[in-house]
Design an enzyme around this catalytic site. Structure first.
Site, PDB file in Angstrom:
ATOM      1  N   LEU A  31       0.805  -1.219   0.000  1.00 54.99           N
ATOM      2  CA  LEU A  31       0.000   0.000   0.000  1.00 54.99           C
ATOM      3  C   LEU A  31       0.840   1.272   0.000  1.00 54.99           C
ATOM      4  CD1 LEU A  31      -2.942  -0.986   2.374  1.00 54.99           C
ATOM      5  CD2 LEU A  31      -2.720  -1.278  -0.085  1.00 54.99           C
ATOM      6  N   ARG A  85     -14.341  -2.557  -2.398  1.00 56.77           N
ATOM      7  CA  ARG A  85     -13.237  -1.873  -3.068  1.00 56.77           C
ATOM      8  C   ARG A  85     -13.376  -0.361  -2.905  1.00 56.77           C
ATOM      9  NH1 ARG A  85     -12.467   1.031  -7.508  1.00 56.77           N
ATOM     10  NH2 ARG A  85     -10.475   0.884  -8.624  1.00 56.77           N
ATOM     11  N   HIS A 144       3.044  -0.552 -14.572  1.00 61.23           N
ATOM     12  CA  HIS A 144       3.830  -1.617 -13.949  1.00 61.23           C
ATOM     13  C   HIS A 144       3.610  -2.963 -14.642  1.00 61.23           C
ATOM     14  CE1 HIS A 144       0.010  -2.352 -11.730  1.00 61.23           C
ATOM     15  NE2 HIS A 144       0.444  -3.597 -11.675  1.00 61.23           N
ATOM     16  N   HIS A 186       6.255  -3.899 -10.239  1.00 62.23           N
ATOM     17  CA  HIS A 186       6.003  -2.746  -9.366  1.00 62.23           C
ATOM     18  C   HIS A 186       7.318  -2.101  -8.927  1.00 62.23           C
ATOM     19  CE1 HIS A 186       1.849  -1.846  -8.629  1.00 62.23           C
ATOM     20  NE2 HIS A 186       1.542  -3.129  -8.533  1.00 62.23           N
ATOM     21  N   HIS A 197      -6.846   8.065   1.540  1.00 60.65           N
ATOM     22  CA  HIS A 197      -6.842   8.839   2.788  1.00 60.65           C
ATOM     23  C   HIS A 197      -6.065  10.132   2.556  1.00 60.65           C
ATOM     24  CE1 HIS A 197      -5.859   9.963   6.924  1.00 60.65           C
ATOM     25  NE2 HIS A 197      -6.793   9.125   7.330  1.00 60.65           N
ATOM     26  N   ARG A 245     -23.688 -17.704 -10.350  1.00 58.17           N
ATOM     27  CA  ARG A 245     -25.104 -18.010 -10.093  1.00 58.17           C
ATOM     28  C   ARG A 245     -25.868 -16.710  -9.847  1.00 58.17           C
ATOM     29  NH1 ARG A 245     -28.076 -22.004  -7.310  1.00 58.17           N
ATOM     30  NH2 ARG A 245     -30.236 -21.323  -7.569  1.00 58.17           N
ATOM     31  N   LYS A 303     -28.121 -15.861  -7.799  1.00 56.02           N
ATOM     32  CA  LYS A 303     -28.294 -15.458  -6.403  1.00 56.02           C
ATOM     33  C   LYS A 303     -27.039 -14.820  -5.813  1.00 56.02           C
ATOM     34  CE  LYS A 303     -27.087 -19.936  -4.305  1.00 56.02           C
ATOM     35  NZ  LYS A 303     -27.545 -20.982  -3.372  1.00 56.02           N
ATOM     36  N   TYR A 328      -6.284  -8.886  -2.661  1.00 59.38           N
ATOM     37  CA  TYR A 328      -5.968  -7.610  -2.008  1.00 59.38           C
ATOM     38  C   TYR A 328      -7.119  -7.105  -1.143  1.00 59.38           C
ATOM     39  CZ  TYR A 328      -8.197  -4.317  -5.452  1.00 59.38           C
ATOM     40  OH  TYR A 328      -9.063  -3.584  -6.236  1.00 59.38           O
ATOM     41  N   ASP A 348      -5.636  -6.653   2.399  1.00 60.98           N
ATOM     42  CA  ASP A 348      -5.568  -5.253   2.832  1.00 60.98           C
ATOM     43  C   ASP A 348      -6.490  -4.994   4.012  1.00 60.98           C
ATOM     44  OD1 ASP A 348      -3.811  -4.992   0.756  1.00 60.98           O
ATOM     45  OD2 ASP A 348      -5.064  -3.695  -0.479  1.00 60.98           O
TER      46      ASP A 348
END
Length: 558
Positions: free
Chosen positions: A82, A297, A165, A142, A307, A283, A285, A246, A250
């Protein structure tokens, strides 16, 4: 009697879950028709078991272990998953290394589940191994602090260059295979040059072939197996094992609770044919579970990835890297030296570029790195640039690198003539944050096909209003934040006034920051009615004082 027996089994299963830990992911460790024991793809060699905090004990093919035990893969131990968010959330110390292992594991789980449920798909051992390798190697490219490097640093030092990346992941994969002599190892498990193409296509997507005139066509696998490209990186709707890992990983390290359970998707995943092309469907449902995935997400972006403090820390790190770039050299192939911004062209040099660059600059005695060093020292001492205001844009602003700098110029010019604080364009940072469900302003579920219990071979789409009336109408919003580099009280107060006036000029909405008082910013001229009812023009400060007074009076009345 039967009912009591089932109740007893449920109680045992609940106890079993408590013993393993409160992670639904751990259910995959137990053998089931959807998750069979490991299947070998070649010579019978011992596999290795990894104890992962998210997926429990996972078993990996010997070839995957051989890839893990290379310098190119081990490099991922030193790149934070992160990026700068770790400097805000103390638990977010996990790295790309463990995430990549998790994605490789989940890729194997999904492809095996499909093979077990639908043997007519013709998934062979080489397909399974290639999908696992693609999942394992998808993040090899990365750079330092993950998305900071390709999303902020490279656009700053090499404007106009379209580099991601994923491009480096493919180059690093080729480099890793070559320098570690992995070709014979791969041939031992019957992997061919076409399989290597398939692996790289899963990571980077289809390659354009301008010579033949074909565009966006996959070569590694035929149309009959096109669904395999949706496992690691699903370009169609974003439902893939990279996201599954992730989200779970995360949340675990950020101290948040995930509301999405990918184990259910594994249970109900099925391949259906849509317009002559095969796709992974779920499916009917399970549509609610998939909405939960995309909402989760969105929550992670809103609460953690975007943030406001984490974002400015990453800006400051980028600023330091840009200033240090001309003065740091990394040795690459044949002894040639590369700058950080040039290392992406030489994988030997790029292998040596990780998060350690932060400490290298911070503790350097090189006089050319003094400016970069000072910025990093400010981060360490928590002397961060301050957010002076945030707004939601009614209509999306352009977010190009060039336009962001122009916004800083505009904010600096938006000042009252009476102000005695001189703030320049370079004192401001304007950040535009996109929050969505991963498909820009579209609903990603519109691109998902489902099947019903009665007719499992018939793919269908499910409209949002058929699911719930409480689902969002809008799937993207934009936040605009303005930061000030000067952190003394007088400068910050002036910067807030600059921000409010800029909002007025841009006809933006009401600022969201609790420290910034402003009316609905619609007209340029602000007026306050005096005691006689006449409209009197006022300054920004007078308007702020007026609203503070009115707010206080309202609170007293209540």
């Amino acid at each position: 009697m039967e009912k009591g027996k089932r109740a007893g089994e449920d109680q045992f299963q609940r106890q079993e879950k408590r013993t393993r830990g409160n992670h639904p992911i751990n259910q995959e460790n137990f053998q089931s028709p959807q998750h069979p024991p490991y299947q070998s793809t070649g010579p019978q060699e011992p596999t290795k078991v990894f104890n992962d905090p998210i997926h429990g004990h996972i078993e990996l093919h010997p070839l995957l272990v051989r890839i893990i035990d290379t310098p190119q893969f081990q490099r991922l131990r030193h790149i934070k998953q992160l990026g700068g968010t770790y400097l805000v959330f103390p638990g977010a110390s996990h790295n790309r290394f463990e995430h990549s292992i998790g994605v490789g594991h989940l890729a194997g789980c999904l492809v095996r589940a499909l093979n077990e449920r639908q043997p007519e798909l013709g998934i062979n051992k080489q397909d399974i191994l290639c999908v696992e390798i693609a999942g394992l190697c998808h993040d090899l490219g990365h750079g330092p602090f993950s998305h900071l490097f390709d999303g902020m640093f490279i656009p700053e030092v090499r404007p106009g260059m379209k580099w991601k990346h994923e491009n480096a992941s493919v180059l690093m994969f080729d480099h890793m295979v070559k320098v570690n002599n992995l070709k014979p190892e791969m041939e031992k498990y019957n992997l061919t040059s076409n399989d290597l193409i398939f692996i790289k296509e899963q990571i980077e997507g289809p390659q354009d072939d301008t010579a033949s005139g074909s565009k966006g066509l996959y070569k590694g696998r035929s149309e009959e197996k096109s669904f395999l490209y949706e496992i690691v990186s699903n370009k169609k709707n974003g439902i893939d094992v990279d996201k599954w890992d992730y989200l779970a990983r995360d949340c675990y390290h950020l101290g948040m609770q995930s509301i999405f359970d990918h184990c259910r998707f594994l249970k109900f995943a099925q391949v259906c044919e849509v317009d002559g092309r095969k796709h992974i469907c779920s499916r009917d449902k399970e549509v609610g579970n998939l909405y939960d995935m995309f909402y989760m997400r969105h929550c992670l972006h809103r609460k953690a990835y975007q943030h406001k403090v984490a974002n400015i820390i990453e800006f400051m790190i980028t600023e330091a890297l840009v200033k240090a770039d001309p003065h740091i050299e990394i040795e690459g192939s044949e002894g040639k030296m590369f700058k950080m911004s040039e290392a992406i062209e030489d994988m030997e040099a790029y292998t040596k570029l990780t998060d350690h660059i932060f400490e290298q600059i911070l503790y350097s005695s090189n006089p050319n790195l003094i400016e970069a060093k000072k910025i990093l020292q400010k981060i360490i001492c928590r002397q961060l640039y301050k957010c002076v205001g945030q707004i939601k844009a009614e209509t999306n602003l352009e977010t190009s690198h060039k336009r962001l700098k122009e916004y800083s110029d505009e904010v600096a010019k938006a000042k009252q003539s009476s102000s005695d604080v001189d703030l320049k364009s370079e004192d401001f940072v304007v950040s535009v944050v996109q929050l969505n469900y991963g498909h820009k302003d579209k609903n990603p579920i519109d691109e998902v096909y489902f099947y019903s219990k009665k007719n499992p071979a018939m793919p269908i789409k499910i409209k949002k209003n058929e699911v719930s009336k409480m689902l969002p109408e809008i799937f993207e919003e934009q936040l605009i934040r303005v930061y000030c580099k000067k952190t003394d009280k007088k400068s910050l107060e002036a910067a807030k006034e600059h921000f409010v006036l800029w909002c007025l000029e841009k006809k933006l909405s009401k600022p969201l920051d609790g420290d910034v008082m402003a009316p609905e910013l619609i007209d340029r001229d602000w007026h306050i009615a005096d005691e006689s009812g006449s409209q009197m023009p006022c300054s920004n400060q007078q308007m702020t004082d007026f609203f503070k007074k009115k707010k206080k009076q309202t609170a007293t009345t209540k």
